[in-house]
Design a protein around this motif. Structure first.
Motif, PDB file in Angstrom:
ATOM      1  N   SER A   1      45.240  38.944  41.103  1.00 45.42           N
ATOM      2  CA  SER A   1      44.350  38.494  42.181  1.00 45.42           C
ATOM      3  C   SER A   1      42.909  38.881  41.870  1.00 45.42           C
ATOM      4  O   SER A   1      41.971  38.239  42.332  1.00 45.42           O
ATOM      5  CB  SER A   1      44.771  39.127  43.506  1.00 45.42           C
ATOM      6  OG  SER A   1      44.507  40.511  43.487  1.00 45.42           O
ATOM      7  N   GLY A   2      42.733  39.956  41.105  1.00 44.65           N
ATOM      8  CA  GLY A   2      41.405  40.451  40.787  1.00 44.65           C
ATOM      9  C   GLY A   2      40.806  41.315  41.885  1.00 44.65           C
ATOM     10  O   GLY A   2      39.664  41.753  41.786  1.00 44.65           O
ATOM     11  N   LEU A   3      41.585  41.578  42.928  1.00 46.68           N
ATOM     12  CA  LEU A   3      41.062  42.350  44.061  1.00 46.68           C
ATOM     13  C   LEU A   3      40.726  43.786  43.663  1.00 46.68           C
ATOM     14  O   LEU A   3      39.725  44.354  44.090  1.00 46.68           O
ATOM     15  CB  LEU A   3      42.072  42.342  45.219  1.00 46.68           C
ATOM     16  CG  LEU A   3      42.252  40.984  45.907  1.00 46.68           C
ATOM     17  CD1 LEU A   3      43.378  41.044  46.932  1.00 46.68           C
ATOM     18  CD2 LEU A   3      40.951  40.535  46.550  1.00 46.68           C
ATOM     19  N   THR A   4      41.567  44.352  42.802  1.00 45.07           N
ATOM     20  CA  THR A   4      41.334  45.712  42.330  1.00 45.07           C
ATOM     21  C   THR A   4      40.012  45.775  41.566  1.00 45.07           C
ATOM     22  O   THR A   4      39.163  46.629  41.815  1.00 45.07           O
ATOM     23  CB  THR A   4      42.480  46.143  41.374  1.00 45.07           C
ATOM     24  OG1 THR A   4      43.728  45.766  41.939  1.00 45.07           O
ATOM     25  CG2 THR A   4      42.457  47.635  41.114  1.00 45.07           C
ATOM     26  N   LEU A   5      39.849  44.815  40.651  1.00 48.03           N
ATOM     27  CA  LEU A   5      38.653  44.786  39.812  1.00 48.03           C
ATOM     28  C   LEU A   5      37.402  44.472  40.613  1.00 48.03           C
ATOM     29  O   LEU A   5      36.322  44.998  40.328  1.00 48.03           O
ATOM     30  CB  LEU A   5      38.805  43.728  38.726  1.00 48.03           C
ATOM     31  CG  LEU A   5      39.311  44.213  37.387  1.00 48.03           C
ATOM     32  CD1 LEU A   5      39.122  43.127  36.357  1.00 48.03           C
ATOM     33  CD2 LEU A   5      38.571  45.461  36.965  1.00 48.03           C
TER      34      LEU A   5
ATOM     35  N   LEU B   1      45.619  40.483  29.685  1.00 50.36           N
ATOM     36  CA  LEU B   1      46.331  39.322  30.221  1.00 50.36           C
ATOM     37  C   LEU B   1      45.620  38.783  31.451  1.00 50.36           C
ATOM     38  O   LEU B   1      45.039  39.538  32.228  1.00 50.36           O
ATOM     39  CB  LEU B   1      47.769  39.705  30.609  1.00 50.36           C
ATOM     40  CG  LEU B   1      48.688  40.204  29.504  1.00 50.36           C
ATOM     41  CD1 LEU B   1      50.026  40.637  30.097  1.00 50.36           C
ATOM     42  CD2 LEU B   1      48.887  39.142  28.433  1.00 50.36           C
ATOM     43  N   TRP B   2      45.682  37.473  31.608  1.00 51.44           N
ATOM     44  CA  TRP B   2      45.088  36.838  32.791  1.00 51.44           C
ATOM     45  C   TRP B   2      46.100  35.880  33.394  1.00 51.44           C
ATOM     46  O   TRP B   2      46.468  34.887  32.771  1.00 51.44           O
ATOM     47  CB  TRP B   2      43.805  36.089  32.406  1.00 51.44           C
ATOM     48  CG  TRP B   2      43.002  35.625  33.579  1.00 51.44           C
ATOM     49  CD1 TRP B   2      43.209  35.912  34.904  1.00 51.44           C
ATOM     50  CD2 TRP B   2      41.822  34.806  33.541  1.00 51.44           C
ATOM     51  NE1 TRP B   2      42.248  35.342  35.687  1.00 51.44           N
ATOM     52  CE2 TRP B   2      41.389  34.643  34.878  1.00 51.44           C
ATOM     53  CE3 TRP B   2      41.104  34.200  32.521  1.00 51.44           C
ATOM     54  CZ2 TRP B   2      40.265  33.892  35.208  1.00 51.44           C
ATOM     55  CZ3 TRP B   2      39.977  33.451  32.852  1.00 51.44           C
ATOM     56  CH2 TRP B   2      39.559  33.309  34.172  1.00 51.44           C
ATOM     57  N   LYS B   3      46.541  36.211  34.611  1.00 50.59           N
ATOM     58  CA  LYS B   3      47.474  35.324  35.331  1.00 50.59           C
ATOM     59  C   LYS B   3      46.666  34.266  36.071  1.00 50.59           C
ATOM     60  O   LYS B   3      46.630  34.257  37.301  1.00 50.59           O
ATOM     61  CB  LYS B   3      48.298  36.120  36.347  1.00 50.59           C
ATOM     62  CG  LYS B   3      49.447  36.918  35.788  1.00 50.59           C
ATOM     63  CD  LYS B   3      50.278  37.488  36.925  1.00 50.59           C
ATOM     64  CE  LYS B   3      51.324  38.439  36.423  1.00 50.59           C
ATOM     65  NZ  LYS B   3      51.995  39.151  37.553  1.00 50.59           N
TER      66      LYS B   3
ATOM     67  N   GLY C   1      45.688  26.773  40.848  1.00 50.87           N
ATOM     68  CA  GLY C   1      45.635  26.914  42.301  1.00 50.87           C
ATOM     69  C   GLY C   1      45.396  28.336  42.754  1.00 50.87           C
ATOM     70  O   GLY C   1      45.247  28.604  43.931  1.00 50.87           O
ATOM     71  N   LYS C   2      45.351  29.258  41.784  1.00 59.07           N
ATOM     72  CA  LYS C   2      45.137  30.660  42.129  1.00 59.07           C
ATOM     73  C   LYS C   2      43.796  31.094  41.552  1.00 59.07           C
ATOM     74  O   LYS C   2      43.569  30.980  40.353  1.00 59.07           O
ATOM     75  CB  LYS C   2      46.257  31.507  41.522  1.00 59.07           C
ATOM     76  CG  LYS C   2      46.730  32.626  42.421  1.00 59.07           C
ATOM     77  CD  LYS C   2      48.026  33.193  41.898  1.00 59.07           C
ATOM     78  CE  LYS C   2      47.790  34.580  41.346  1.00 59.07           C
ATOM     79  NZ  LYS C   2      49.030  35.166  40.841  1.00 59.07           N
ATOM     80  N   GLN C   3      42.912  31.558  42.391  1.00 60.04           N
ATOM     81  CA  GLN C   3      41.561  31.914  41.971  1.00 60.04           C
ATOM     82  C   GLN C   3      41.438  33.438  41.898  1.00 60.04           C
ATOM     83  O   GLN C   3      41.688  34.116  42.889  1.00 60.04           O
ATOM     84  CB  GLN C   3      40.573  31.350  42.998  1.00 60.04           C
ATOM     85  CG  GLN C   3      39.117  31.524  42.646  1.00 60.04           C
ATOM     86  CD  GLN C   3      38.598  30.375  41.790  1.00 60.04           C
ATOM     87  OE1 GLN C   3      38.910  29.221  42.052  1.00 60.04           O
ATOM     88  NE2 GLN C   3      37.834  30.701  40.770  1.00 60.04           N
TER      89      GLN C   3
END
Ligand code: IMP
Ligand code: MG
Length: 182
Positions: A106-110, A131-133, A137-139
């Motif tokens: 989600s990138g919320l931590t970063l 790694l990048w998930k 549709g997922k930002q």
């Protein structure tokens, strides 16, 4: 080829795949940061394996430091709560900071971490993630400058990544068998 751990269903990225990705990232970073004052900051604990390999693939001078935050707890789902458990020991003011992460989901931590680090006035602040998930549709809340590889939206372990603190020492990245979760 490594013997597969009995809890692992499939190997996504082998030791050889990973070595090639890290080498390429190290070359990109060495080129971009030549003559600058680079500080690598890894987020404990998942990023330590990648950090150890990446720093050795960079041939310009680097300083390293570590932060620990809590976000996921022991489960496979984000709690949405980020707390600094261990802060930096070095001063990053005026320096070129590159955050080294194991996996960007989600990138919320970063996002939280970058806001916090930006307030300390580094000369630059970027992200290198192994790694990048970035599933369609997922930002992600953060845009990484360096990416090892894209990763499907499965829960993966190995090369530093854990499930309930296990499997970090696997030299490859794999998907766990579903029965391991239950
Ligand atoms: P985000 O805040 O959603 O980007 O989550 C980032 C953190 O969650 C990573 O640093 C990992 O610690 C953890 N995480 C996310 N996905 C996985 C996974 O598939 N396996 C293991 N850990 C994961
Ligand atoms: Mg983690």
């Amino acid at each position: 080829m490594n013997a597969m751990h009995p809890d692992v269903e499939t190997v996504l990225f082998s030791e050889e795949d990973i070595a090639a990705m890290v080498k390429r990232m190290g070359e990109e970073i060495s080129r971009d940061y030549a003559g600058r004052d680079l500080v690598l900051i890894a987020v404990l604990r998942g990023a330590v394996v990648f950090m150890g390999d990446l720093m050795r693939a960079i041939d310009c001078p680097v300083a390293i430091d570590f932060m620990a935050v809590s976000s996921y707890g022991d489960g496979a789902k984000s709690s949405g709560i980020v707390r600094i458990i261990k802060d930096l020991d070095i001063d990053i003011k005026g320096r070129d900071v590159l955050i080294v992460e194991d996996i960007l989901d989600s990138g919320l931590t970063l996002k939280y971490l970058m806001k916090n680090l930006a307030s300390r006035k580094p000369a630059s602040l970027e992200v290198a993630t192994f790694l990048w998930k970035d599933v369609e549709g997922k930002q992600a809340a953060v845009n990484p400058k360096y990416v090892g590889t894209h990763c499907p939206d499965a829960f993966v372990v190995g090369y530093g990544l854990d499930y309930a603190e296990r499997y970090r020492n696997l030299p490859y990245v794999g998907v766990l068998k579903p029965e391991v979760y239950s």
